[in-house]
Design a protein around this motif. Structure first.
Motif, PDB file in Angstrom:
ATOM      1  N   VAL A  94       0.987  -1.154  -0.215  1.00 40.42           N
ATOM      2  CA  VAL A  94      -0.091   0.043  -0.024  1.00 40.42           C
ATOM      3  C   VAL A  94       0.887   1.142   0.065  1.00 40.42           C
ATOM      4  CG1 VAL A  94      -1.617   1.247   1.413  1.00 40.42           C
ATOM      5  CG2 VAL A  94      -2.128  -1.190   1.019  1.00 40.42           C
ATOM      6  N   ASP A  95       1.967   1.290   0.748  1.00 39.07           N
ATOM      7  CA  ASP A  95       2.802   2.389   0.881  1.00 39.07           C
ATOM      8  C   ASP A  95       3.527   2.484  -0.612  1.00 39.07           C
ATOM      9  OD1 ASP A  95       2.588   2.852   3.487  1.00 39.07           O
ATOM     10  OD2 ASP A  95       4.449   1.808   4.051  1.00 39.07           O
ATOM     11  N   ARG A 143       1.054   7.983 -11.346  1.00 41.76           N
ATOM     12  CA  ARG A 143       1.448   6.479 -12.285  1.00 41.76           C
ATOM     13  C   ARG A 143       0.325   5.582 -11.778  1.00 41.76           C
ATOM     14  NH1 ARG A 143       7.637   5.087 -11.443  1.00 41.76           N
ATOM     15  NH2 ARG A 143       6.851   3.341 -12.772  1.00 41.76           N
ATOM     16  N   TRP A 144      -0.880   6.106 -12.059  1.00 41.57           N
ATOM     17  CA  TRP A 144      -2.283   5.176 -11.906  1.00 41.57           C
ATOM     18  C   TRP A 144      -2.193   3.690 -12.165  1.00 41.57           C
ATOM     19  CZ3 TRP A 144      -3.175   9.286  -9.421  1.00 41.57           C
ATOM     20  CH2 TRP A 144      -3.038  10.660  -9.697  1.00 41.57           C
ATOM     21  N   PRO A 145      -1.753   3.252 -13.436  1.00 42.27           N
ATOM     22  CA  PRO A 145      -1.667   1.976 -13.448  1.00 42.27           C
ATOM     23  C   PRO A 145      -1.016   0.997 -12.588  1.00 42.27           C
ATOM     24  CG  PRO A 145      -1.606   2.931 -15.711  1.00 42.27           C
ATOM     25  CD  PRO A 145      -1.355   4.124 -14.588  1.00 42.27           C
ATOM     26  N   GLU A 146       0.300   1.712 -12.296  1.00 41.32           N
ATOM     27  CA  GLU A 146       1.252   0.802 -11.236  1.00 41.32           C
ATOM     28  C   GLU A 146       0.661   1.122  -9.779  1.00 41.32           C
ATOM     29  OE1 GLU A 146       2.358   3.176 -13.453  1.00 41.32           O
ATOM     30  OE2 GLU A 146       4.299   2.847 -14.408  1.00 41.32           O
ATOM     31  N   ALA A 147       0.048   2.323  -9.538  1.00 44.39           N
ATOM     32  CA  ALA A 147      -0.606   2.268  -8.433  1.00 44.39           C
ATOM     33  C   ALA A 147      -1.757   1.383  -8.163  1.00 44.39           C
ATOM     34  CB  ALA A 147      -1.106   3.527  -8.143  1.00 44.39           C
ATOM     35  N   ALA A 148      -2.760   1.043  -9.151  1.00 42.63           N
ATOM     36  CA  ALA A 148      -3.721   0.323  -9.090  1.00 42.63           C
ATOM     37  C   ALA A 148      -3.167  -1.392  -8.826  1.00 42.63           C
ATOM     38  CB  ALA A 148      -4.644   0.292 -10.596  1.00 42.63           C
ATOM     39  N   MET A 187      -8.209  -3.995   4.934  1.00 45.02           N
ATOM     40  CA  MET A 187      -7.451  -2.796   4.968  1.00 45.02           C
ATOM     41  C   MET A 187      -8.351  -1.533   4.305  1.00 45.02           C
ATOM     42  SD  MET A 187      -3.702  -3.785   4.132  1.00 45.02           S
ATOM     43  CE  MET A 187      -3.103  -2.157   4.231  1.00 45.02           C
ATOM     44  N   ALA A 188      -9.055  -1.080   5.188  1.00 43.87           N
ATOM     45  CA  ALA A 188     -10.008   0.116   4.614  1.00 43.87           C
ATOM     46  C   ALA A 188      -9.171   0.927   3.880  1.00 43.87           C
ATOM     47  CB  ALA A 188     -10.842   0.782   5.866  1.00 43.87           C
ATOM     48  N   GLN A 189      -8.113   1.513   4.537  1.00 46.06           N
ATOM     49  CA  GLN A 189      -7.498   2.453   4.083  1.00 46.06           C
ATOM     50  C   GLN A 189      -6.716   2.061   2.712  1.00 46.06           C
ATOM     51  OE1 GLN A 189      -6.890   1.214   7.171  1.00 46.06           O
ATOM     52  NE2 GLN A 189      -6.596   2.656   8.445  1.00 46.06           N
ATOM     53  N   GLY A 190      -6.618   0.944   2.330  1.00 46.10           N
ATOM     54  CA  GLY A 190      -6.169   0.344   1.281  1.00 46.10           C
ATOM     55  C   GLY A 190      -7.153   0.602  -0.040  1.00 46.10           C
ATOM     56  N   PHE A 191      -8.258   0.216   0.317  1.00 44.31           N
ATOM     57  CA  PHE A 191      -9.435   0.166  -0.512  1.00 44.31           C
ATOM     58  C   PHE A 191      -9.862   1.809  -0.921  1.00 44.31           C
ATOM     59  CE2 PHE A 191     -10.155  -4.293   0.795  1.00 44.31           C
ATOM     60  CZ  PHE A 191     -10.575  -4.835  -0.431  1.00 44.31           C
ATOM     61  N   ASP A 192      -9.729   2.488   0.028  1.00 44.19           N
ATOM     62  CA  ASP A 192     -10.039   4.114  -0.303  1.00 44.19           C
ATOM     63  C   ASP A 192      -9.194   4.707  -0.942  1.00 44.19           C
ATOM     64  OD1 ASP A 192     -12.086   4.415   1.879  1.00 44.19           O
ATOM     65  OD2 ASP A 192     -10.709   4.904   3.341  1.00 44.19           O
ATOM     66  N   LEU A 193      -7.798   4.224  -1.035  1.00 47.55           N
ATOM     67  CA  LEU A 193      -6.706   4.673  -1.813  1.00 47.55           C
ATOM     68  C   LEU A 193      -6.874   3.986  -3.328  1.00 47.55           C
ATOM     69  CD1 LEU A 193      -4.261   6.588  -2.701  1.00 47.55           C
ATOM     70  CD2 LEU A 193      -2.727   4.664  -1.816  1.00 47.55           C
ATOM     71  N   LEU A 194      -7.234   2.731  -3.209  1.00 50.91           N
ATOM     72  CA  LEU A 194      -7.648   1.961  -4.529  1.00 50.91           C
ATOM     73  C   LEU A 194      -8.813   2.757  -5.364  1.00 50.91           C
ATOM     74  CD1 LEU A 194      -6.937  -0.377  -6.405  1.00 50.91           C
ATOM     75  CD2 LEU A 194      -8.404  -1.865  -4.985  1.00 50.91           C
ATOM     76  N   ALA A 195      -9.878   3.087  -4.617  1.00 50.38           N
ATOM     77  CA  ALA A 195     -10.881   3.805  -5.153  1.00 50.38           C
ATOM     78  C   ALA A 195     -10.369   5.197  -5.707  1.00 50.38           C
ATOM     79  CB  ALA A 195     -12.029   4.082  -4.176  1.00 50.38           C
ATOM     80  N   ARG A 196      -9.738   6.068  -5.137  1.00 45.69           N
ATOM     81  CA  ARG A 196      -9.094   7.213  -5.766  1.00 45.69           C
ATOM     82  C   ARG A 196      -8.270   6.884  -6.961  1.00 45.69           C
ATOM     83  NH1 ARG A 196      -5.978   9.664  -0.876  1.00 45.69           N
ATOM     84  NH2 ARG A 196      -5.458  11.257  -2.579  1.00 45.69           N
ATOM     85  N   THR A 197      -7.622   5.704  -6.958  1.00 45.87           N
ATOM     86  CA  THR A 197      -6.910   5.345  -8.029  1.00 45.87           C
ATOM     87  C   THR A 197      -7.890   4.925  -9.335  1.00 45.87           C
ATOM     88  OG1 THR A 197      -5.181   4.487  -6.526  1.00 45.87           O
ATOM     89  CG2 THR A 197      -4.933   3.881  -8.875  1.00 45.87           C
ATOM     90  N   TYR A 198      -8.892   4.257  -9.147  1.00 49.71           N
ATOM     91  CA  TYR A 198      -9.686   3.986 -10.056  1.00 49.71           C
ATOM     92  C   TYR A 198     -10.431   5.301 -10.530  1.00 49.71           C
ATOM     93  CZ  TYR A 198      -9.446  -0.989  -8.998  1.00 49.71           C
ATOM     94  OH  TYR A 198      -9.152  -2.481  -8.796  1.00 49.71           O
ATOM     95  N   ASP A 199     -10.743   6.246  -9.690  1.00 51.82           N
ATOM     96  CA  ASP A 199     -11.282   7.444 -10.334  1.00 51.82           C
ATOM     97  C   ASP A 199     -10.181   8.044 -11.066  1.00 51.82           C
ATOM     98  OD1 ASP A 199     -13.623   7.476  -8.806  1.00 51.82           O
ATOM     99  OD2 ASP A 199     -12.690   8.538  -6.974  1.00 51.82           O
ATOM    100  N   GLU A 200      -9.209   8.119 -10.920  1.00 59.06           N
ATOM    101  CA  GLU A 200      -8.068   8.784 -11.770  1.00 59.06           C
ATOM    102  C   GLU A 200      -7.908   8.070 -13.137  1.00 59.06           C
ATOM    103  OE1 GLU A 200      -6.745  11.508 -11.489  1.00 59.06           O
ATOM    104  OE2 GLU A 200      -6.976  11.944  -9.390  1.00 59.06           O
ATOM    105  N   LEU A 201      -8.091   6.597 -13.086  1.00 58.41           N
ATOM    106  CA  LEU A 201      -8.052   6.048 -14.169  1.00 58.41           C
ATOM    107  C   LEU A 201      -9.202   5.743 -14.851  1.00 58.41           C
ATOM    108  CD1 LEU A 201      -6.285   2.914 -12.837  1.00 58.41           C
ATOM    109  CD2 LEU A 201      -5.510   4.165 -14.520  1.00 58.41           C
ATOM    110  N   GLY A 202     -10.630   6.717 -14.596  1.00 56.35           N
ATOM    111  CA  GLY A 202     -11.591   6.579 -15.232  1.00 56.35           C
ATOM    112  C   GLY A 202     -12.557   5.356 -15.181  1.00 56.35           C
ATOM    113  N   GLN A 203     -12.341   4.821 -14.170  1.00 55.36           N
ATOM    114  CA  GLN A 203     -13.032   3.229 -14.008  1.00 55.36           C
ATOM    115  C   GLN A 203     -14.181   3.660 -12.761  1.00 55.36           C
ATOM    116  OE1 GLN A 203      -9.953   0.428 -13.522  1.00 55.36           O
ATOM    117  NE2 GLN A 203      -8.968   1.030 -15.282  1.00 55.36           N
ATOM    118  N   PRO A 204     -15.261   4.409 -12.930  1.00 50.13           N
ATOM    119  CA  PRO A 204     -15.903   4.695 -11.740  1.00 50.13           C
ATOM    120  C   PRO A 204     -16.768   3.488 -11.184  1.00 50.13           C
ATOM    121  CG  PRO A 204     -17.094   5.457 -13.910  1.00 50.13           C
ATOM    122  CD  PRO A 204     -15.773   4.921 -13.969  1.00 50.13           C
ATOM    123  N   GLU A 205     -17.111   2.447 -11.713  1.00 51.25           N
ATOM    124  CA  GLU A 205     -17.611   1.201 -11.270  1.00 51.25           C
ATOM    125  C   GLU A 205     -16.690   0.599 -10.216  1.00 51.25           C
ATOM    126  OE1 GLU A 205     -17.348   1.338 -14.826  1.00 51.25           O
ATOM    127  OE2 GLU A 205     -19.306   2.320 -15.273  1.00 51.25           O
TER     128      GLU A 205
END
Length: 142
Positions: free
Chosen positions: A82-83, A93-98, A111-129
């Motif tokens: 996650v770090d 670097r959204w794809p690598e982050a995802a 890990m709720a915090q990990g899922f929060d960051l993953l959601a933000r990453t998907y937002d940046e990748l244009g993957q709202p679902e």
């Protein structure tokens, strides 16, 4: 920083010394096997943190993946990933982050915090679902 790198290296060296004492002792073979696997995983995680401090994120990722077979559900391993995902996220670097965050959530799916960051990453990748699903998972963990 130089102090952080030296600290991680010193901890890794000390772990080696302790492991030799414990693993050399008489006792249960199953316990020794478990301790060896745990030590291999944690040694790689510590080495990965040294590379993190040196900004060698590709090397860090390689070592985290090497640690996974030895400790497939280790939350320390997941936090390290996650770090790393956060570093990639912060640098756009959204794809690598995802990929790092998805991997971390498979290692430790609580890990709720990990899922929060993953959601933000998907937002940046244009993957709202996918972002909505990650947010839902984060909320369920709180």
């Amino acid at each position: 920083s130089v102090d952080a790198v030296a600290n991680f290296e010193a901890v890794a060296a000390a772990r080696q010394d302790v492991a030799q004492l414990v693993l050399g002792a008489d006792g249960n073979e199953r316990l020794r096997t478990t301790l060896r696997r745990h030590r291999r995983a944690r040694d790689r995680i510590l080495q990965a943190k040294v590379l993190h401090a040196r900004h060698d994120y590709d090397g860090e990722w390689r070592l985290l993946q090497e640690a996974a077979p030895f400790a497939p559900n280790d939350p320390v391993l997941a936090w390290a990933a996650v770090d790393l995902g956060y570093i990639y996220f912060s640098n756009g670097r959204w794809p690598e982050a995802a990929s790092r965050l998805e991997w971390a959530m498979n290692v430790s799916p609580t890990m709720a915090q990990g899922f929060d960051l993953l959601a933000r990453t998907y937002d940046e990748l244009g993957q709202p679902e996918r972002a909505a699903a990650a947010r839902k998972q984060a909320m369920a963990l709180r």
